[in-house]
Structures are given as structure tokens and as C-alpha cells.
Scaffold this active site. Sequence first.
Site, PDB file in Angstrom:
ATOM      1  N   ARG A   1       0.673  -1.343  -0.097  1.00  0.00           N
ATOM      2  CA  ARG A   1      -0.067   0.028   0.013  1.00  0.00           C
ATOM      3  C   ARG A   1       1.047   1.339  -0.147  1.00  0.00           C
ATOM      4  O   ARG A   1       0.405   2.381  -0.720  1.00  0.00           O
ATOM      5  CB  ARG A   1      -0.816  -0.060   1.283  1.00  0.00           C
ATOM      6  CG  ARG A   1      -1.894  -1.097   1.445  1.00  0.00           C
ATOM      7  CD  ARG A   1      -3.245  -0.686   0.859  1.00  0.00           C
ATOM      8  NE  ARG A   1      -4.224  -1.631   1.237  1.00  0.00           N
ATOM      9  CZ  ARG A   1      -5.021  -1.697   2.161  1.00  0.00           C
ATOM     10  NH1 ARG A   1      -5.092  -0.866   3.046  1.00  0.00           N
ATOM     11  NH2 ARG A   1      -6.045  -2.407   2.044  1.00  0.00           N
TER      12      ARG A   1
ATOM     13  N   ASP B   1     -16.266   9.754   6.281  1.00  0.00           N
ATOM     14  CA  ASP B   1     -15.264   8.955   6.319  1.00  0.00           C
ATOM     15  C   ASP B   1     -14.227   9.441   6.561  1.00  0.00           C
ATOM     16  O   ASP B   1     -14.195  10.899   6.330  1.00  0.00           O
ATOM     17  CB  ASP B   1     -15.126   8.282   4.902  1.00  0.00           C
ATOM     18  CG  ASP B   1     -14.391   6.852   5.041  1.00  0.00           C
ATOM     19  OD1 ASP B   1     -15.068   5.606   5.243  1.00  0.00           O
ATOM     20  OD2 ASP B   1     -13.087   6.899   5.144  1.00  0.00           O
TER      21      ASP B   1
HETATM   22  C1  LIG Z   1     -14.326  -1.794   5.367  1.00  0.00           C
HETATM   23  S1  LIG Z   1     -15.122  -0.010   4.872  1.00  0.00           S
HETATM   24  C2  LIG Z   1     -16.856  -0.175   5.665  1.00  0.00           C
HETATM   25  C3  LIG Z   1     -17.633   0.537   4.648  1.00  0.00           C
HETATM   26  C4  LIG Z   1     -19.254   0.593   4.957  1.00  0.00           C
HETATM   27  N1  LIG Z   1     -19.577   0.964   6.391  1.00  0.00           N
HETATM   28  C5  LIG Z   1     -19.892  -1.105   5.001  1.00  0.00           C
HETATM   29  O1  LIG Z   1     -19.705  -1.915   5.805  1.00  0.00           O
HETATM   30  O2  LIG Z   1     -19.616  -1.529   3.622  1.00  0.00           O
HETATM   31  C6  LIG Z   1     -14.294   0.700   6.390  1.00  0.00           C
HETATM   32  C7  LIG Z   1     -14.192   2.236   6.258  1.00  0.00           C
HETATM   33  O3  LIG Z   1     -13.740   3.041   7.320  1.00  0.00           O
HETATM   34  C8  LIG Z   1     -12.933   4.005   7.336  1.00  0.00           C
HETATM   35  N2  LIG Z   1     -12.377   4.500   8.419  1.00  0.00           N
HETATM   36  C9  LIG Z   1     -11.174   3.707   8.987  1.00  0.00           C
HETATM   37  N3  LIG Z   1     -10.909   4.255  10.058  1.00  0.00           N
HETATM   38  C10 LIG Z   1     -11.363   5.302  10.406  1.00  0.00           C
HETATM   39  C11 LIG Z   1     -11.794   6.464  11.291  1.00  0.00           C
HETATM   40  N4  LIG Z   1     -10.800   6.692  12.109  1.00  0.00           N
HETATM   41  N5  LIG Z   1     -12.617   7.241  11.203  1.00  0.00           N
HETATM   42  C12 LIG Z   1     -13.552   7.141  10.057  1.00  0.00           C
HETATM   43  N6  LIG Z   1     -13.570   6.465   9.110  1.00  0.00           N
HETATM   44  C13 LIG Z   1     -12.646   5.449   9.254  1.00  0.00           C
HETATM   45  C14 LIG Z   1     -12.285   3.566   6.096  1.00  0.00           C
HETATM   46  O4  LIG Z   1     -11.681   4.743   5.480  1.00  0.00           O
HETATM   47  C15 LIG Z   1     -13.319   2.687   5.554  1.00  0.00           C
HETATM   48  O5  LIG Z   1     -13.745   3.335   4.060  1.00  0.00           O
END
Ligand SMILES: C[S@@+](CC[C@H](N)C(=O)[O-])C[C@H]1O[C@@H](n2cnc3c(N)ncnc32)[C@H](O)[C@@H]1O
Length: 280
Positions: free
Chosen positions: A42, A144
Site C-alpha cells: 500500500r 469517512d
Molecule cells: C470496510 S469499510 C466499511 C464501509 C461500510 N461501512 C460497509 O460496511 O460496507 C471501512 C471504512 O472505515 C473508514 N475508517 C477507518 N478508520 C476510520 C476513522 N478513524 N474514522 C472514520 N472512518 C474510518 C475507512 O476509510 C473505510 O472506508
Amino acid sequence: MNDARPREFEFTDQDFQRIRKLIYERAGISLGENKQELVYSRLARRLRATGNRNFSAYLDYLQRGDGSEWEAFTNSLTTNLTSFFREPHHFPLLAEHLRKQDASRPIVLWCSACSTGEEAYSMAITAVEALGAQDRAVHIIASDLDTRVLQTAREGRYRADAVAKLPASQVERFFLRCTGEHAGYMQAKPELQRMIDFRCINLLDSAWPIHAPLDAIFCRNVMIYFDKETQLSVLRKFAPLLREDGLLFAGHSENFYHAGALFKLRGHTVYELAGQARGR
Ligand SMILES: C[S@@+](CC[C@H](N)C(=O)[O-])C[C@H]1O[C@@H](n2cnc3c(N)ncnc32)[C@H](O)[C@@H]1O
């Protein structure tokens, strides 16, 4: 198993531990010890983009530079897998919950880790279908930490195969087929886009620009990257934002049993405020 090919950039265990600490402090993400390869692949492109010759130099540049690299560093380490109506059992529950609400007031929902937006658009579709009338005010805040996925979310344009599993009637009602340079993509209709306000919010921040009362919070498949302590601090901030009968939707492999004083299970990975939090 060790890959015999020499790596393009030197990447020591010390570099990896430094990255683990930085992303934990910045985003709350706890990277497992087994994620070295993932981290290498990454971030290697960030080394190329910034002209650093090894990970140690890149990390020095990140920490001592003008701060502009932090966004790309964080964006590179998030995992953004998502889809329309992922974990579909939640959406009929959301619909039922919305139908029960007082029709004279607006509905406010928060999609708190929205990735590229499919979850927020699924919530918007559910709300329109549940409440029927377009004139019923439904406001969805979708946020996000990753600025790159938010760009896609705001555009609301998805490859046609992303909506291929939705009923044809739903696709026809809520999406437009793109032509020209975007042929092969589907565009979410303005009717949906108007309902959603996409914002960059870090769940780790001590204060969020979100105002109570919310009817529901979706926080799915992000807590899994956090340790229990971080999860608890997020849950403590969620509780006062919800209406007394508000719902918290979690991901399929997440549970909030360690926050029993705040939330209790209402259904399959759906929580409601526990007695103590309700009587606040
Ligand atoms: C696997 S995706 C889940 C997307 C959606 N909620 C779903 O269940 O399909 C996880 C998301 O969490 C976000 N994320 C990770 N750490 C975070 C933080 N500290 N604050 C906000 N978003 C965060 C990532 O950027 C990513 O887009």
C-alpha cells in the site's frame, strides 16, 4: 513464507512498527503483526510518488514534512470494501424504524464510515421506499476519514456491475445509465444525492460536527479495525447523539457487549440504547 524476490524499497521491522504506531494514533486502526506485506504494497506507491528511497526516509518525510503527506498516508492504509445493501437484513429494520417515527419532523441518519458511498445511498433508497413521499425530509450525514473514497461517494457514479444485483425496478428508479466517457457506469439520481451530505470525519476525534438527535447510526465494518478501548470511546460519543429509541447498526463481525451500559442488542447486529444511556 518469505518472498525470494528482492524488494524495491528497504522495509525493516522497525519501519513497520513505526507505521503501526502512526496509523493507530491517527485513525485508531490497529494493524496486526501479519500485515507487513499489505503495508509494504500500500505504501510503496507513496514512496515512488514522493521520491523517497526507503521506508525510513519516507517516514521521516511524513513526520517532519509540511504535513501534506498525512492524508495520502492515511488513505493508503484504510480498507474500503463495501457494496450496495451489504448485510441486507439491516435495511428492512431501518425501514420499519423510519415508518414508526413522527411524520411531522425530519429524519436524521448518520452513516459514519461510508467508504465510497454505497451504504449511504442504500440508506437513502430505503428511506424513500419506506416513507414514500419525496416531501418527507430525510437527511443523511455520511462520513469517512478517507478523502479519496469520499470523492467517489460524492460523485455517486458506480460501475454497472455494482448495482447488478439490485432489483431492476430499483435501478431504474434511482440510477441513470451513463454515456460517453462514463459509459458502463450508473449515476445515482439527484433525488438521492440531495438527501446525503458527505463529510470527512475521523471517528477518533474528540468532537464531531454532528448534532443530536439522530434516528439511527450506521457504524459497520470499521470498529473491527479498532481495539476495544477505541471502540468504547467511539460508543460513548455515539450514545448521546441518538434519540431515545434510536438504533445503532454494526457490522457482521462486530459486537458491543463490552459496552453493555450504553447499548443493548436489539436484533442481529443492531443495538439500542441501554437503560442507563436512555435515562440520561
Ligand atoms: C470496510 S469499510 C466499511 C464501509 C461500510 N461501512 C460497509 O460496511 O460496507 C471501512 C471504512 O472505515 C473508514 N475508517 C477507518 N478508520 C476510520 C476513522 N478513524 N474514522 C472514520 N472512518 C474510518 C475507512 O476509510 C473505510 O472506508
